[in-house]
Design an enzyme around this catalytic site. Sequence first.
Site, PDB file in Angstrom:
ATOM      1  N   ASP A  99       0.926  -1.246  -0.059  1.00  0.00           N
ATOM      2  CA  ASP A  99      -0.042  -0.015   0.009  1.00  0.00           C
ATOM      3  C   ASP A  99       0.959   1.345  -0.018  1.00  0.00           C
ATOM      4  OD1 ASP A  99      -2.831   1.307   0.488  1.00  0.00           O
ATOM      5  OD2 ASP A  99      -3.251  -0.520   1.192  1.00  0.00           O
ATOM      6  N   ASP A 200      -3.328   4.528  -2.345  1.00  0.00           N
ATOM      7  CA  ASP A 200      -4.610   5.007  -1.251  1.00  0.00           C
ATOM      8  C   ASP A 200      -5.142   5.949  -1.585  1.00  0.00           C
ATOM      9  OD1 ASP A 200      -5.665   4.094   1.321  1.00  0.00           O
ATOM     10  OD2 ASP A 200      -4.910   6.261   1.729  1.00  0.00           O
ATOM     11  N   GLU A 250      -6.664   3.303  -5.698  1.00  0.00           N
ATOM     12  CA  GLU A 250      -8.059   3.218  -4.989  1.00  0.00           C
ATOM     13  C   GLU A 250      -8.485   4.533  -5.451  1.00  0.00           C
ATOM     14  OE1 GLU A 250     -10.285   3.368  -0.618  1.00  0.00           O
ATOM     15  OE2 GLU A 250      -8.372   4.524  -1.299  1.00  0.00           O
ATOM     16  N   HIS A 311     -10.993  -3.999   3.181  1.00  0.00           N
ATOM     17  CA  HIS A 311     -11.099  -4.110   4.588  1.00  0.00           C
ATOM     18  C   HIS A 311     -12.038  -2.511   5.075  1.00  0.00           C
ATOM     19  CE1 HIS A 311      -8.391  -1.146   2.849  1.00  0.00           C
ATOM     20  NE2 HIS A 311      -8.197  -0.591   3.921  1.00  0.00           N
ATOM     21  N   ASP A 312     -12.588  -2.057   4.213  1.00  0.00           N
ATOM     22  CA  ASP A 312     -13.408  -0.954   4.414  1.00  0.00           C
ATOM     23  C   ASP A 312     -14.581  -1.348   4.532  1.00  0.00           C
ATOM     24  OD1 ASP A 312     -10.967   0.863   4.731  1.00  0.00           O
ATOM     25  OD2 ASP A 312     -11.205   1.453   2.800  1.00  0.00           O
TER      26      ASP A 312
HETATM   27  C1  GLC Z   1      -8.453   4.428   2.232  1.00  0.00           C
HETATM   28  C2  GLC Z   1      -8.107   3.084   2.905  1.00  0.00           C
HETATM   29  C3  GLC Z   1      -8.765   3.192   4.261  1.00  0.00           C
HETATM   30  C4  GLC Z   1      -8.045   4.236   5.065  1.00  0.00           C
HETATM   31  C5  GLC Z   1      -8.342   5.747   4.299  1.00  0.00           C
HETATM   32  C6  GLC Z   1      -7.287   6.646   4.435  1.00  0.00           C
HETATM   33  O1  GLC Z   1      -9.699   4.375   2.042  1.00  0.00           O
HETATM   34  O2  GLC Z   1      -8.555   2.147   2.292  1.00  0.00           O
HETATM   35  O3  GLC Z   1      -8.632   2.104   5.139  1.00  0.00           O
HETATM   36  O4  GLC Z   1      -8.857   4.452   6.173  1.00  0.00           O
HETATM   37  O5  GLC Z   1      -7.915   5.399   2.965  1.00  0.00           O
HETATM   38  O6  GLC Z   1      -6.007   6.391   4.382  1.00  0.00           O
END
Ligand code: GLC
Length: 502
Positions: A99, A200, A250, A311-312
């Site tokens: 990540d 991210d 992402e 994981h979200d």
């Molecule tokens: C992304 C991650 C998440 C995190 C956020 C802030 O959405 O997947 O888990 O809390 O970014 O970094």
Amino acid sequence: MASTRWWRSGVIYQIYPRSFADSDGDGVGDLRGITERLEYVRDLGAAAVWLSPIYRSPMADFGYDVADHTDVDPLFGTLADADDLIARAHELGLRVLLDFVPNHTSDQHPWFQESRASRDNPKRSWYVWRGGDAPPNGWVANFGDQRPAWTRDRATGEWYLHSFLPEQPDLNWDEPAVEAAMHDVLRFWLRRGVDGFRIDVAHAIGKDPELGDNEPGRRHNEDWPSVHPRLAAIRRVLEEFDGDRVAVGEVYLLDQRALAPYVTTGDELHLAHNFVFLNLPWSAQRFRETVDEFEELTREGGWPAWCLNNHDHSRTATRYGWTRARVAAMLVLTLRGTPFLFQGEELGLTDVPVPPESIVDVDRRDPERAPVPWAPPSAACPGAGFTTGRPWLPVHPDAEQLAASVQAQDPRSPLAFYRALLALRRATPALQEGSYRSLDAAPDVFAFVREHAARRVLVALNFAPFPRPLPAEAAGGRLLLSTHATTGGDALAADEGRIVEL
Ligand code: GLC
């Protein structure tokens, strides 16, 4: 590992390090634990693992608040453990993605410590600071209850921007020194052998430098045009290294017309997660429209990246129930595009109920982050093979049946189904590289044909809890795989997904 564009044909498996496997009994997963379990991922048939953040972090957002980009958090191990993990993965033919968190750092990062020290600190411009009596604009932070994305800092009385927690100040990508420093972070890990990055909130590293307020139809705090050259520059850093390294973004944009440009130009992201499925009702027609639209948008170039979980988000088996979840699994693993699986999805895990007083995540994402049950819990090992200690989140209440070791013995388990699906995908070029064409099938049926080098594979998915006709095109086809042990024959059984070679 000679294959080119492995990231198109292969499946990418997400590991959430805190919850995968704990080697030292402190109740939190770690790198050695992961390394010991890589054979499991290889046997599942994945091509790569993506690790959620392993860097030094105060863990306000469980690693997405990075305090040192070039070291491993002691909770997870050491740099040497990371090297071992990468080496072992490569030995097994698996790639490793890390990540990469470019939008923000931890407030404990030395860069921010310097930046906040005084208005004339050389690193002041590395973050986004503004004076005034009120927050500079109406941007709100991403977690929870519409709080301002600005916090006034005591040291200098100015406001700093944080798109997430106040402990996660946003880096200022309009400052060239920030971009250069973050490129060096990438190089540090690329030199250590990682095969790419999941980036991210990739769409957030371009924001309106004028800090304009969001308007209906136009957001000023993400997806700003400057994001595109920045992602292209990241790709060029990857291209300094050989070996087909990959940048996955992402990009949380639910309008596919906004998402597509991130992957269609050919010089930006290789892949961008498409999160649209996560927000769709269970409807064959809606899924078809979504896929057809993205196919149309990427016809000239661009490769989709489908997912159902991470994981979200609440797990698929919770949102849909396992009967439908396996139809959804068949969908993402047979569409044109790279499937992403989240650890435990292959075990049919549901969210784990976590009592309110035990919730530790700011955004209450604990239930989907519960540890992987490797073995049935016992008096001697109540941690279900995840840990010999006390797990940081409860193990699944049904770990007895859901444990990987139990499922591995059962040909009708979710794990066996996933293994069969991944094996079929690996053995079938049409499912990896083939073209996509959807069919006008019966209501509630989403069906499509994948074609490669004159070989055609038809996938028919029944979204209804009652039988539905198979598409006429499937007649005479050879059954490759069904979600059901006994298929419905000439019709699709309730909730059946079927793959047929034509
Ligand atoms: C992304 C991650 C998440 C995190 C956020 C802030 O959405 O997947 O888990 O809390 O970014 O970094």
